[in-house]
Design an enzyme around this catalytic site. Structure first.
Site, PDB file in Angstrom:
ATOM      1  N   ASN A   1      13.489  25.754   3.464  1.00  0.00           N
ATOM      2  CA  ASN A   1      12.378  25.864   4.400  1.00  0.00           C
ATOM      3  C   ASN A   1      12.982  26.082   5.779  1.00  0.00           C
ATOM      4  OD1 ASN A   1      10.193  25.553   6.054  1.00  0.00           O
ATOM      5  ND2 ASN A   1       9.526  23.585   5.212  1.00  0.00           N
TER       6      ASN A   1
ATOM      7  N   ARG B   1      10.163  28.786   1.351  1.00  0.00           N
ATOM      8  CA  ARG B   1       8.819  28.651   1.912  1.00  0.00           C
ATOM      9  C   ARG B   1       8.634  29.800   2.895  1.00  0.00           C
ATOM     10  NH1 ARG B   1       6.720  25.151   6.844  1.00  0.00           N
ATOM     11  NH2 ARG B   1       4.529  25.602   6.565  1.00  0.00           N
TER      12      ARG B   1
ATOM     13  N   HIS C   1      -1.216  25.649   4.328  1.00  0.00           N
ATOM     14  CA  HIS C   1      -1.010  24.465   3.474  1.00  0.00           C
ATOM     15  C   HIS C   1      -1.392  24.757   2.023  1.00  0.00           C
ATOM     16  CE1 HIS C   1      -1.747  21.637   7.159  1.00  0.00           C
ATOM     17  NE2 HIS C   1      -0.441  21.792   6.970  1.00  0.00           N
TER      18      HIS C   1
ATOM     19  N   ARG D   1      -3.105  19.621  17.695  1.00  0.00           N
ATOM     20  CA  ARG D   1      -4.002  20.781  17.762  1.00  0.00           C
ATOM     21  C   ARG D   1      -5.451  20.326  17.865  1.00  0.00           C
ATOM     22  NH1 ARG D   1      -1.331  22.938  12.744  1.00  0.00           N
ATOM     23  NH2 ARG D   1       0.604  23.914  13.451  1.00  0.00           N
TER      24      ARG D   1
ATOM     25  N   GLU E   1       5.220  19.697  -1.806  1.00  0.00           N
ATOM     26  CA  GLU E   1       5.293  21.153  -1.657  1.00  0.00           C
ATOM     27  C   GLU E   1       6.636  21.705  -2.144  1.00  0.00           C
ATOM     28  OE1 GLU E   1       3.778  19.990   2.204  1.00  0.00           O
ATOM     29  OE2 GLU E   1       2.967  22.007   2.387  1.00  0.00           O
TER      30      GLU E   1
END
Ligand code: ADP
Length: 403
Positions: free
Chosen positions: A9, A90, A179, A240, A384
């Site tokens: 990743n 990823r 996601h 956010r 993940e």
């Protein structure tokens, strides 16, 4: 020699990596390179025997770091009788080009390059990782696993914005969602945990980590999600804002003279829990500030919970009702207080929290947290990296058998 899968990743200044045994799904080791691209670059590997720093970085870019990692792992791999047979990457944005994981070759990499304008900060780092891994392991299949792919099943009614059509046709302005790897994993794991077929469940999955997003599933596929063209849309997150009036940036610009880039940065990095509380983006810190009487921290928790519940309710339109609600991510897996609050706000759907089961479902524990009723709520830890390892192994093996 047994096969192992390397999961990578790559961020702009970091590389997270892990090795998986594809037969047992076991993570053999993991590691992290930080400050990549600077003279202070460092790599730490968590071997089963303990943590070790790898020195002698021969180059500080992704290639240099990856070469050092592979070199550092070589002795351990040989000792254990392991051989890397696939690399899973990823990749943040697959645009409309990828609806599932793929083998990365010249054609698919060209498509990943075409998605760079959609994720100008993330895709270039992912590409650098693929290039570095291909150079270091030229004969090993490289597989791309996209954050956006799972949501490609959304119908146009969910993914189109009501904006001029040419923005969609010419610029790719639409909702993509992110996601996806996590939503896919926890939806399958939740159905399995309940012993019910995923295809028959109207499900909403809530991934609540530093970034937060929801997905609505119908007949086993994603039919809507809360993030959009970028990860800024949707529920309140650590830093956010989530949904705001689209007129807000123009208003702030007029009043302060700040430019759009500055305002966008503020909405991404200085908003959410951090912006409202003034304390932190970290749920644990905001919760403890609220517990010590900080009114701004208390309000930020209330806004986070209220908007989350409101969004879950709205996604029941996409799912066509609600049978199962799944919580995951650092907050979803650990914050029993928030989950209880959300379920109370959704009581009119027939959701009733089982407080003692809810308080037990923390620290990586999966479990149902609602009382028997029309809707089941449960906690399901996400993984993940495991999905990336599984997809990489599956596609690499399929390619091997084609030869
Ligand atoms: P990322 O999205 O970076 O993978 P995580 O999924 O680890 O992040 O989620 C990080 C969030 O989880 C932080 O807001 C953190 O405070 C929250 N978190 C972790 N443990 C707890 C806990 N015990 N209670 C409440 N929140 C928690």
């Amino acid at each position: 020699m047994s096969s192992v899968v390397l999961v990578l990743n790559c961020g702009s200044s970091s590389v997270k990596f892990a090795l998986y045994d594809p037969l047992t799904d076991r993570r053999l080791l993991s590691g992290l390179a930080e400050r990549v691209g600077t003279p202070q670059a460092s790599v730490t590997v968590n071997f089963p025997e303990g943590r070790r720093e790898l020195g002698d970085l021969d180059g500080t870019d992704h290639t240099g770091v990856l070469n050092r990692v592979l070199h550092g792992l070589q002795g351990w791999l040989a000792e254990q009788g392991h051989r890397i047979t696939a690399v899973g990457h990823r990749v943040v944005h697959g645009g409309e080009k990828f609806s599932s994981s793929v083998l990365l070759d010249e054609a698919t990499m060209a498509a990943v390059h075409e998605c760079v304008p959609l994720a100008p900060l993330h895709n270039p780092a992912n590409i650098a990782g693929v290039e570095a891994a291909t150079e270091a392991l030229p004969d090993i299949p490289q597989v791309g696993v996209f954050d956006t792919a799972f949501h490609q099943s959304m119908p146009p009614v969910a993914y189109r914005y009501a904006v001029p059509s040419e923005w969609y046709a010419e610029l790719g302005v639409r909702r993509y969602g992110f996601h996806g790897t996590s939503h896919r994993y926890v939806s399958e794991a939740a159905a399995e945990h309940l012993g019910r077929p995923l295809g028959e469940l109207r499900m909403i999955t809530a991934h609540l980590g530093n970034g937060c997003s929801l997905a609505a599933l119908r007949e086993g596929v994603s039919v809507d999600t809360s993030m959009g063209l970028t990860p800024l849309e949707g529920v309140v997150m650590g830093t956010r804002s989530g949904d705001i009036d689209p007129g807000l940036p123009g208003y702030v610009q007029d009043r302060t003279g700040a430019d759009l880039a500055q305002i966008t940065n503020d909405l991404n990095k200085r908003s959410g829990l951090l912006g409202l509380s003034g304390v932190s983006n970290d749920m644990r810190e905001v919760t403890s500030a609220a517990a010590s009487g900080n009114p701004d921290a208390t309000l930020s928790l209330q806004v986070f919970e209220y908007r989350l519940a409101k969004y879950i309710a709205s996604l029941t339109v996409a799912a066509g009702g609600l049978d199962v609600l799944v919580f995951t991510g650092g907050i979803g897996q650990n914050d029993a207080r928030l989950r209880s609050g959300v379920l109370h706000r959704l009581a009119h759907f027939g959701l009733q929290v089982d407080e003692s089961a809810n308080s037990r479902a923390v620290g990586g524990q999966a479990g149902v947290i609602s009382r028997p009723g029309p809707v089941t709520a449960l906690v399901m830890p996400t993984d993940e990296e495991l999905v990336i390892a599984r997809d990489a192994h599956r596609l690499a093996t399929a390619e091997g058998s084609d030869r």
